[in-house]
Design an enzyme around this catalytic site. Structure first.
Site, PDB file in Angstrom:
ATOM      1  N   ARG A 148     -41.263 -64.337  40.868  1.00  0.00           N
ATOM      2  CA  ARG A 148     -42.176 -63.212  41.138  1.00  0.00           C
ATOM      3  C   ARG A 148     -43.378 -63.635  41.987  1.00  0.00           C
ATOM      4  O   ARG A 148     -44.511 -63.162  41.770  1.00  0.00           O
ATOM      5  CB  ARG A 148     -42.682 -62.579  39.833  1.00  0.00           C
ATOM      6  CG  ARG A 148     -41.601 -62.078  38.916  1.00  0.00           C
ATOM      7  CD  ARG A 148     -40.898 -60.831  39.445  1.00  0.00           C
ATOM      8  NE  ARG A 148     -40.059 -60.259  38.409  1.00  0.00           N
ATOM      9  CZ  ARG A 148     -38.771 -60.554  38.247  1.00  0.00           C
ATOM     10  NH1 ARG A 148     -38.147 -61.378  39.069  1.00  0.00           N
ATOM     11  NH2 ARG A 148     -38.084 -59.988  37.277  1.00  0.00           N
ATOM     12  N   SER A 150     -42.440 -53.452  34.921  1.00  0.00           N
ATOM     13  CA  SER A 150     -42.917 -54.433  33.938  1.00  0.00           C
ATOM     14  C   SER A 150     -44.331 -54.848  34.309  1.00  0.00           C
ATOM     15  O   SER A 150     -44.566 -55.285  35.443  1.00  0.00           O
ATOM     16  CB  SER A 150     -42.023 -55.670  33.954  1.00  0.00           C
ATOM     17  OG  SER A 150     -40.695 -55.303  33.709  1.00  0.00           O
ATOM     18  N   GLU A 156     -48.056 -58.984  36.434  1.00  0.00           N
ATOM     19  CA  GLU A 156     -47.238 -59.008  37.655  1.00  0.00           C
ATOM     20  C   GLU A 156     -47.792 -57.973  38.639  1.00  0.00           C
ATOM     21  O   GLU A 156     -47.755 -58.155  39.850  1.00  0.00           O
ATOM     22  CB  GLU A 156     -45.793 -58.658  37.267  1.00  0.00           C
ATOM     23  CG  GLU A 156     -44.858 -58.556  38.435  1.00  0.00           C
ATOM     24  CD  GLU A 156     -43.477 -58.088  38.005  1.00  0.00           C
ATOM     25  OE1 GLU A 156     -42.868 -58.723  37.122  1.00  0.00           O
ATOM     26  OE2 GLU A 156     -42.998 -57.090  38.570  1.00  0.00           O
TER      27      GLU A 156
HETATM   28  P1  FAD Z   1     -46.359 -52.158  46.862  1.00  0.00           P
HETATM   29  O1  FAD Z   1     -46.476 -51.858  45.416  1.00  0.00           O
HETATM   30  O2  FAD Z   1     -46.878 -51.156  47.823  1.00  0.00           O
HETATM   31  O3  FAD Z   1     -47.064 -53.561  47.150  1.00  0.00           O
HETATM   32  C1  FAD Z   1     -46.848 -54.658  46.287  1.00  0.00           C
HETATM   33  C2  FAD Z   1     -47.534 -55.889  46.890  1.00  0.00           C
HETATM   34  O4  FAD Z   1     -46.900 -56.213  48.122  1.00  0.00           O
HETATM   35  C3  FAD Z   1     -49.003 -55.644  47.233  1.00  0.00           C
HETATM   36  O5  FAD Z   1     -49.692 -56.855  47.031  1.00  0.00           O
HETATM   37  C4  FAD Z   1     -48.979 -55.278  48.724  1.00  0.00           C
HETATM   38  O6  FAD Z   1     -50.180 -55.628  49.376  1.00  0.00           O
HETATM   39  C5  FAD Z   1     -47.814 -56.128  49.223  1.00  0.00           C
HETATM   40  N1  FAD Z   1     -47.066 -55.516  50.329  1.00  0.00           N
HETATM   41  C6  FAD Z   1     -46.396 -54.319  50.347  1.00  0.00           C
HETATM   42  N2  FAD Z   1     -45.785 -54.147  51.523  1.00  0.00           N
HETATM   43  C7  FAD Z   1     -46.067 -55.236  52.280  1.00  0.00           C
HETATM   44  C8  FAD Z   1     -45.720 -55.640  53.591  1.00  0.00           C
HETATM   45  N3  FAD Z   1     -44.976 -54.910  54.408  1.00  0.00           N
HETATM   46  N4  FAD Z   1     -46.216 -56.839  54.038  1.00  0.00           N
HETATM   47  C9  FAD Z   1     -46.986 -57.629  53.229  1.00  0.00           C
HETATM   48  N5  FAD Z   1     -47.333 -57.287  52.004  1.00  0.00           N
HETATM   49  C10 FAD Z   1     -46.883 -56.111  51.518  1.00  0.00           C
HETATM   50  N6  FAD Z   1     -39.776 -55.596  40.427  1.00  0.00           N
HETATM   51  C11 FAD Z   1     -38.829 -56.547  40.305  1.00  0.00           C
HETATM   52  O7  FAD Z   1     -38.990 -57.669  40.815  1.00  0.00           O
HETATM   53  N7  FAD Z   1     -37.679 -56.312  39.621  1.00  0.00           N
HETATM   54  C12 FAD Z   1     -37.420 -55.125  39.037  1.00  0.00           C
HETATM   55  O8  FAD Z   1     -36.360 -54.950  38.455  1.00  0.00           O
HETATM   56  C13 FAD Z   1     -38.400 -54.085  39.131  1.00  0.00           C
HETATM   57  N8  FAD Z   1     -38.220 -52.895  38.532  1.00  0.00           N
HETATM   58  C14 FAD Z   1     -39.193 -51.921  38.638  1.00  0.00           C
HETATM   59  C15 FAD Z   1     -38.983 -50.700  37.994  1.00  0.00           C
HETATM   60  C16 FAD Z   1     -39.937 -49.689  38.080  1.00  0.00           C
HETATM   61  C17 FAD Z   1     -39.706 -48.376  37.385  1.00  0.00           C
HETATM   62  C18 FAD Z   1     -41.113 -49.901  38.854  1.00  0.00           C
HETATM   63  C19 FAD Z   1     -42.133 -48.805  39.010  1.00  0.00           C
HETATM   64  C20 FAD Z   1     -41.336 -51.121  39.475  1.00  0.00           C
HETATM   65  C21 FAD Z   1     -40.374 -52.157  39.359  1.00  0.00           C
HETATM   66  N9  FAD Z   1     -40.575 -53.415  39.941  1.00  0.00           N
HETATM   67  C22 FAD Z   1     -39.589 -54.376  39.861  1.00  0.00           C
HETATM   68  C23 FAD Z   1     -41.769 -53.683  40.732  1.00  0.00           C
HETATM   69  C24 FAD Z   1     -41.637 -53.148  42.198  1.00  0.00           C
HETATM   70  O9  FAD Z   1     -40.461 -52.429  42.331  1.00  0.00           O
HETATM   71  C25 FAD Z   1     -41.613 -54.297  43.223  1.00  0.00           C
HETATM   72  O10 FAD Z   1     -42.743 -55.119  43.113  1.00  0.00           O
HETATM   73  C26 FAD Z   1     -41.533 -53.760  44.658  1.00  0.00           C
HETATM   74  O11 FAD Z   1     -41.252 -54.801  45.558  1.00  0.00           O
HETATM   75  C27 FAD Z   1     -42.787 -53.032  45.096  1.00  0.00           C
HETATM   76  O12 FAD Z   1     -42.552 -52.486  46.377  1.00  0.00           O
HETATM   77  P2  FAD Z   1     -43.571 -51.545  47.111  1.00  0.00           P
HETATM   78  O13 FAD Z   1     -43.074 -51.265  48.483  1.00  0.00           O
HETATM   79  O14 FAD Z   1     -43.882 -50.380  46.261  1.00  0.00           O
HETATM   80  O15 FAD Z   1     -44.866 -52.517  47.211  1.00  0.00           O
HETATM   81  P1  NAP Z   2     -33.780 -57.569  29.369  1.00  0.00           P
HETATM   82  O1  NAP Z   2     -32.372 -57.498  29.836  1.00  0.00           O
HETATM   83  O2  NAP Z   2     -34.182 -56.807  28.141  1.00  0.00           O
HETATM   84  O3  NAP Z   2     -34.227 -59.082  29.213  1.00  0.00           O
HETATM   85  C1  NAP Z   2     -35.548 -59.443  28.780  1.00  0.00           C
HETATM   86  C2  NAP Z   2     -35.987 -60.633  29.561  1.00  0.00           C
HETATM   87  O4  NAP Z   2     -35.149 -61.739  29.227  1.00  0.00           O
HETATM   88  C3  NAP Z   2     -35.846 -60.356  31.019  1.00  0.00           C
HETATM   89  O5  NAP Z   2     -37.133 -60.213  31.533  1.00  0.00           O
HETATM   90  C4  NAP Z   2     -35.086 -61.535  31.569  1.00  0.00           C
HETATM   91  O6  NAP Z   2     -35.823 -62.303  32.484  1.00  0.00           O
HETATM   92  C5  NAP Z   2     -34.786 -62.434  30.400  1.00  0.00           C
HETATM   93  N1  NAP Z   2     -33.334 -62.736  30.427  1.00  0.00           N
HETATM   94  C6  NAP Z   2     -32.338 -61.971  29.951  1.00  0.00           C
HETATM   95  N2  NAP Z   2     -31.158 -62.594  30.135  1.00  0.00           N
HETATM   96  C7  NAP Z   2     -31.413 -63.762  30.743  1.00  0.00           C
HETATM   97  C8  NAP Z   2     -30.617 -64.838  31.179  1.00  0.00           C
HETATM   98  N3  NAP Z   2     -29.290 -64.835  31.030  1.00  0.00           N
HETATM   99  N4  NAP Z   2     -31.217 -65.887  31.779  1.00  0.00           N
HETATM  100  C9  NAP Z   2     -32.536 -65.896  31.929  1.00  0.00           C
HETATM  101  N5  NAP Z   2     -33.359 -64.901  31.537  1.00  0.00           N
HETATM  102  C10 NAP Z   2     -32.806 -63.855  30.938  1.00  0.00           C
HETATM  103  O7  NAP Z   2     -34.723 -57.133  30.568  1.00  0.00           O
HETATM  104  P2  NAP Z   2     -35.066 -55.689  31.090  1.00  0.00           P
HETATM  105  O8  NAP Z   2     -36.521 -55.557  30.933  1.00  0.00           O
HETATM  106  O9  NAP Z   2     -34.156 -54.638  30.584  1.00  0.00           O
HETATM  107  O10 NAP Z   2     -34.779 -55.850  32.630  1.00  0.00           O
HETATM  108  C11 NAP Z   2     -33.497 -56.093  33.152  1.00  0.00           C
HETATM  109  C12 NAP Z   2     -33.662 -56.813  34.471  1.00  0.00           C
HETATM  110  O11 NAP Z   2     -34.401 -55.996  35.382  1.00  0.00           O
HETATM  111  C13 NAP Z   2     -34.469 -58.104  34.327  1.00  0.00           C
HETATM  112  O12 NAP Z   2     -33.949 -59.036  35.245  1.00  0.00           O
HETATM  113  C14 NAP Z   2     -35.869 -57.708  34.705  1.00  0.00           C
HETATM  114  O13 NAP Z   2     -36.582 -58.775  35.303  1.00  0.00           O
HETATM  115  C15 NAP Z   2     -35.632 -56.595  35.722  1.00  0.00           C
HETATM  116  N6  NAP Z   2     -36.720 -55.595  35.646  1.00  0.00           N
HETATM  117  C16 NAP Z   2     -37.908 -55.915  36.218  1.00  0.00           C
HETATM  118  C17 NAP Z   2     -38.947 -55.006  36.212  1.00  0.00           C
HETATM  119  C18 NAP Z   2     -40.238 -55.321  36.912  1.00  0.00           C
HETATM  120  O14 NAP Z   2     -41.040 -54.427  37.092  1.00  0.00           O
HETATM  121  N7  NAP Z   2     -40.445 -56.540  37.319  1.00  0.00           N
HETATM  122  C19 NAP Z   2     -38.786 -53.767  35.587  1.00  0.00           C
HETATM  123  C20 NAP Z   2     -37.575 -53.492  34.994  1.00  0.00           C
HETATM  124  C21 NAP Z   2     -36.537 -54.417  35.030  1.00  0.00           C
HETATM  125  P3  NAP Z   2     -35.888 -61.936  34.054  1.00  0.00           P
HETATM  126  O15 NAP Z   2     -36.968 -60.922  34.132  1.00  0.00           O
HETATM  127  O16 NAP Z   2     -36.286 -63.231  34.658  1.00  0.00           O
HETATM  128  O17 NAP Z   2     -34.548 -61.434  34.473  1.00  0.00           O
END
Ligand code: FAD
Ligand code: NAP
Length: 332
Positions: free
Chosen positions: A162, A232, A328
């Site tokens: 991340r 998250s 995050e």
């Molecule tokens: P923004 O929110 O607009 O920006 C995020 C950051 O990136 C800021 O610091 C901004 O300045 C920078 N930024 C944006 N665009 C650019 C650009 N073109 N150049 C340089 N910097 C830039 N994240 C995960 O990793 N895994 C997930 O599974 C996941 N699930 C999500 C589920 C939900 C319901 C939500 C709401 C979010 C989730 N996220 C997840 C977080 C989000 O989807 C990611 O962080 C995504 O990349 C944000 O994209 P954005 O275009 O909205 O960026």
């Molecule tokens: P989940 O399946 O309930 O798992 C909980 C956490 O355990 C996750 O965050 C995941 O880490 C870790 N995990 C599970 N299985 C793993 C494995 N085999 N090896 C290593 N780590 C493991 O998670 P969830 O919240 O429903 O999300 C499912 C996936 O979507 C995850 O990968 C999560 O990161 C992603 N997600 C991200 C966001 C966001 O905003 N960043 C939001 C929703 C979902 P990891 O996070 O490293 O996978």
């Protein structure tokens, strides 16, 4: 280039908090972006994509850049792989869908993540055992201070969990990303939840994998249009062996994933539940009933209300388990 003044940022973040940008622009090309950066050398600057991972706690006293660069093109193709460049403002899931439709493998586990293409490398988006760094070959940028163009190879991006050089410095506007994808798809189990959703099908197609992930995500995650949120809120903490042992003494059922000999990942959602934050609401902010890691806005426009709630959570988790959760989501 049309630069607007005093623009309300509430529609530009999925938490729907208020704040005005002193200056706001939407460049549609790299040239236009460079030009505008050079035009405003003394203003501080912030790029926003879809606003799914950030929110505002106050007005932004500077220039907000909301790129509107669209398009994809093929860089290289042979019988086994394809390299595609996608512009920063392409919708992430539309791009993933396009790749899946064409049987280009590598992005399917990242289905339905709300994002623009340009933001994907910023926090090295990840889900279901895949991180976007695994398939990125080049990130093309413009320096946010000078307007100069610079390309980053995968190694130069300093990708981590991340995190990346782009998130750490905020010095670059990403204008496009080049992905290397395989033309042959073979499912490898990386995530137990996904395999269960595939109901024992050991040889799913790329489309079946995408569909399974969409089903899981639609079940587990709130719709940000109905319940504003930014996914998250906290990263999952990494622990040393000693920290892990101490946690297990306090919480024998703690979820622990081995990263290597002295590195273990635990689950922030589990810590929140155990700290008493399962479906907990404090005024207009709370944790989502089906997933504690997702902080939900129940009707405030003040980003500070969200900051107060997450600070309370951080203090409580630290007091109980001696772990500081790291956000995050970005706050401005
Ligand atoms: P923004 O929110 O607009 O920006 C995020 C950051 O990136 C800021 O610091 C901004 O300045 C920078 N930024 C944006 N665009 C650019 C650009 N073109 N150049 C340089 N910097 C830039 N994240 C995960 O990793 N895994 C997930 O599974 C996941 N699930 C999500 C589920 C939900 C319901 C939500 C709401 C979010 C989730 N996220 C997840 C977080 C989000 O989807 C990611 O962080 C995504 O990349 C944000 O994209 P954005 O275009 O909205 O960026
Ligand atoms: P989940 O399946 O309930 O798992 C909980 C956490 O355990 C996750 O965050 C995941 O880490 C870790 N995990 C599970 N299985 C793993 C494995 N085999 N090896 C290593 N780590 C493991 O998670 P969830 O919240 O429903 O999300 C499912 C996936 O979507 C995850 O990968 C999560 O990161 C992603 N997600 C991200 C966001 C966001 O905003 N960043 C939001 C929703 C979902 P990891 O996070 O490293 O996978």
């Amino acid at each position: 280039m049309n630069v607007k003044h005093n623009i309300q940022l509430k529609p530009y973040n999925s938490f729907r908090t208020q704040g005005y940008a002193k200056l706001f622009c939407e460049p549609t090309s790299v040239e236009e972006l460079s030009e505008i950066i050079k035009q405003y050398p003394d203003e501080k600057k912030l790029v926003i994509g879809g606003g799914f991972n950030l929110f505002f706690t106050k007005d932004y006293d500077g220039l907000v850049i909301h790129p509107q660069m669209k398009g994809t093109n093929i860089w290289y193709e042979d019988a086994s792989l394809i390299e595609i460049e996608a512009s920063a403002s392409e919708d992430w899931d539309d791009f993933v869908a396009h790749c899946v439709d064409n049987h280009y493998a590598g992005l399917e586990n990242l289905s339905l993540i709300p994002s623009t293409v340009g933001a994907a490398p910023v926090q090295n988006i990840g889900a279901y055992g895949i991180e976007v760094k695994d398939v990125i070959t080049l990130v093309r940028t413009v320096n946010i201070h000078t307007g100069e163009q610079k390309d980053f190879t995968n190694q130069m991006c300093e990708f981590e969990y991340r995190d990346s050089i782009f998130k750490r410095t905020g010095d670059y506007v990403i204008t496009s990303v080049v992905f290397r994808l395989k033309k042959h798809f073979a499912y490898r189990e990386k995530y137990i939840d996904l395999s269960q959703e595939l109901k024992g099908n050991k040889y799913p197609t790329i489309r079946e994998v995408r569909d399974a992930i969409i089903r899981i995500r639609n079940r587990k995650l709130p719709d940000y249009n109905l319940l504003p949120n930014a996914g998250s809120f906290f990263k999952n903490p990494f622990l040393t062996y000693d920290e892990k042992e101490k946690l297990i003494k306090l919480l024998p059922n703690a979820t622990i994933h081995n990263v290597n000999e002295n590195c273990f990942k635990t689950s922030s959602a589990f810590l929140l539940d155990k700290a008493g934050y399962k479906n907990k609401r404090n005024g207009l902010v709370g944790t989502y009933e089906h997933h504690s890691l997702i902080i939900v806005n129940y009707g405030t426009e003040r980003g500070q209300d969200i900051v107060n709630f997450i600070e309370e959570i951080r203090q409580e988790v630290h007091a109980q388990f001696n772990i500081w959760l790291e956000p995050e989501v970005r706050m401005y």
